[in-house]
Write a protein that holds these residues in place. Sequence first.
Motif, PDB file in Angstrom:
ATOM      1  N   GLN A  60       3.889   1.493  -1.098  1.00 15.44           N
ATOM      2  CA  GLN A  60       4.588   1.626  -2.381  1.00 15.44           C
ATOM      3  C   GLN A  60       3.697   2.305  -3.422  1.00 15.44           C
ATOM      4  OE1 GLN A  60       5.793  -2.508  -2.826  1.00 15.44           O
ATOM      5  NE2 GLN A  60       7.923  -1.831  -2.906  1.00 15.44           N
ATOM      6  N   VAL A  61       2.439   1.911  -3.428  1.00 13.37           N
ATOM      7  CA  VAL A  61       1.493   2.554  -4.351  1.00 13.37           C
ATOM      8  C   VAL A  61       1.426   4.049  -4.037  1.00 13.37           C
ATOM      9  CG1 VAL A  61      -0.942   2.711  -5.024  1.00 13.37           C
ATOM     10  CG2 VAL A  61       0.130   0.465  -4.725  1.00 13.37           C
ATOM     11  N   ALA A  62       1.340   4.354  -2.728  1.00 12.78           N
ATOM     12  CA  ALA A  62       1.272   5.760  -2.313  1.00 12.78           C
ATOM     13  C   ALA A  62       2.517   6.517  -2.785  1.00 12.78           C
ATOM     14  CB  ALA A  62       1.131   5.851  -0.799  1.00 12.78           C
ATOM     15  N   ARG A  63       3.676   5.864  -2.652  1.00 13.53           N
ATOM     16  CA  ARG A  63       4.908   6.530  -3.086  1.00 13.53           C
ATOM     17  C   ARG A  63       4.860   6.840  -4.586  1.00 13.53           C
ATOM     18  NH1 ARG A  63      10.624   4.984  -1.294  1.00 13.53           N
ATOM     19  NH2 ARG A  63      10.275   6.973  -0.297  1.00 13.53           N
ATOM     20  N   ARG A  64       4.416   5.854  -5.355  1.00 12.46           N
ATOM     21  CA  ARG A  64       4.332   6.065  -6.811  1.00 12.46           C
ATOM     22  C   ARG A  64       3.404   7.219  -7.142  1.00 12.46           C
ATOM     23  NH1 ARG A  64       4.801   0.479  -7.262  1.00 12.46           N
ATOM     24  NH2 ARG A  64       2.574   0.095  -7.312  1.00 12.46           N
ATOM     25  N   GLU A  65       2.365   7.348  -6.322  1.00 13.74           N
ATOM     26  CA  GLU A  65       1.389   8.416  -6.584  1.00 13.74           C
ATOM     27  C   GLU A  65       1.739   9.706  -5.837  1.00 13.74           C
ATOM     28  OE1 GLU A  65      -2.269   6.498  -5.583  1.00 13.74           O
ATOM     29  OE2 GLU A  65      -2.207   5.168  -7.346  1.00 13.74           O
ATOM     30  N   MET A  66       2.967   9.763  -5.354  1.00 18.17           N
ATOM     31  CA  MET A  66       3.491  10.963  -4.682  1.00 18.17           C
ATOM     32  C   MET A  66       2.680  11.340  -3.431  1.00 18.17           C
ATOM     33  SD  MET A  66       5.789  11.669  -7.032  1.00 18.17           S
ATOM     34  CE  MET A  66       6.351  13.334  -6.960  1.00 18.17           C
ATOM     35  N   ARG A  67       2.141  10.366  -2.752  1.00 21.15           N
ATOM     36  CA  ARG A  67       1.403  10.712  -1.528  1.00 21.15           C
ATOM     37  C   ARG A  67       1.825   9.824  -0.356  1.00 21.15           C
ATOM     38  NH1 ARG A  67      -2.315   6.947  -1.097  1.00 21.15           N
ATOM     39  NH2 ARG A  67      -2.761   5.752  -2.957  1.00 21.15           N
ATOM     40  N   GLU A  99       0.034   9.260   3.343  1.00 24.47           N
ATOM     41  CA  GLU A  99      -0.419   7.908   3.702  1.00 24.47           C
ATOM     42  C   GLU A  99       0.157   7.510   5.071  1.00 24.47           C
ATOM     43  OE1 GLU A  99      -2.584   6.405   1.720  1.00 24.47           O
ATOM     44  OE2 GLU A  99      -2.726   4.539   2.875  1.00 24.47           O
ATOM     45  N   ARG A 103       0.832  -1.209   0.000  1.00 24.01           N
ATOM     46  CA  ARG A 103       0.000   0.000   0.000  1.00 24.01           C
ATOM     47  C   ARG A 103       0.867   1.260   0.000  1.00 24.01           C
ATOM     48  NH1 ARG A 103      -3.824   0.175   4.944  1.00 24.01           N
ATOM     49  NH2 ARG A 103      -3.326   2.369   5.249  1.00 24.01           N
TER      50      ARG A 103
END
Length: 289
Positions: free
Chosen positions: A146-153, A157, A144
């Motif tokens: 990692q997804v946030a990191r990719r989406e710059m958030r 998170e 979860r």
Amino acid sequence: MSTVAGRLQIILNELRLPTVKRLWAALAEQSNKEGWPAERFLTTVMEHELAEREIRRLERHRLESQLLPGKLLSNFDFTAVPTVSKAHVTALAEGDGWIEQGSNLLLFGPPGVGKSHLACAIGNGLIDRGYRVCFTRTSDLVQRLQVARREMRLPAEIARLDRFDLLILDDLSYVRRDQAETSVLFELIAERYERKSLALTANQPFSAWDQVFPDIAMTLAAVDRLVHHSTIFELNVESYRRRAAARGDAPVPLRSTKASPRATATTKATSKTAAKATTKPSPRPTASS
Ligand code: ADP
Ligand code: MG
């Protein structure tokens, strides 16, 4: 229904006072019959609302926690793990200061010895005390984040997880190699350090943790922060599941059917190093072994 009563129903909906809405008529009748002073009636209905609100809050916290159901202190057999003191665990489950200080709890041991059970039992106790707890498999959370990191958030998170006084990361050892290539887990640990508690279960001792962080320096930095203020339990006993099976008890249901090849590895700590739970043990970890 009188106009006044009808109006009251609307007001109570508007003010979100479901308990008052449910109980006021009966209590008003009793109050009229027994001649209560107005303030007694008002206090009584409001006390009911307050009590039920507290119950609803705890129910909400239990639901959001995703703790494994039925894993309580009352059904944990402490005689099976002589290295873990019931009094110590009970104190942790009551809060006992460690949550306010943002201290951590680390549970080590081979599979099936009760690490997740204990972590959930402590979490459940804390919820009863009004704390907020979240239980998650470490690899799910890493994904979860990692997804946030990719989406710059990623910071947002991680900040969202601040609402939990205790975050239980179950099975750190099952973080996949490719997940370890990002540092999201380290960032979570660093962000919560000395502020918000983490509980962590792992099959492997610190020496094997370089597999869950991108490099050795980061492994050391993570371990340092985790152990600085922490309680460590080492459960180096035989699997409770296996023992139950050997006794011919009803089978203990397996939570996860996914057996990791690493799951068979036992921790390298010997019974000497695993003598008992320690507070602030800070053994300087060796990141490579
Ligand atoms: P681990 O997380 O160490 O792999 P679990 O907490 O999942 O182990 O325990 C495996 C199963 O055995 C669970 O159903 C758990 O409730 C039960 N169990 C383990 N240890 C104990 C114990 N000391 N007392 C009661 N049940 C236990
Ligand atoms: Mg477990």
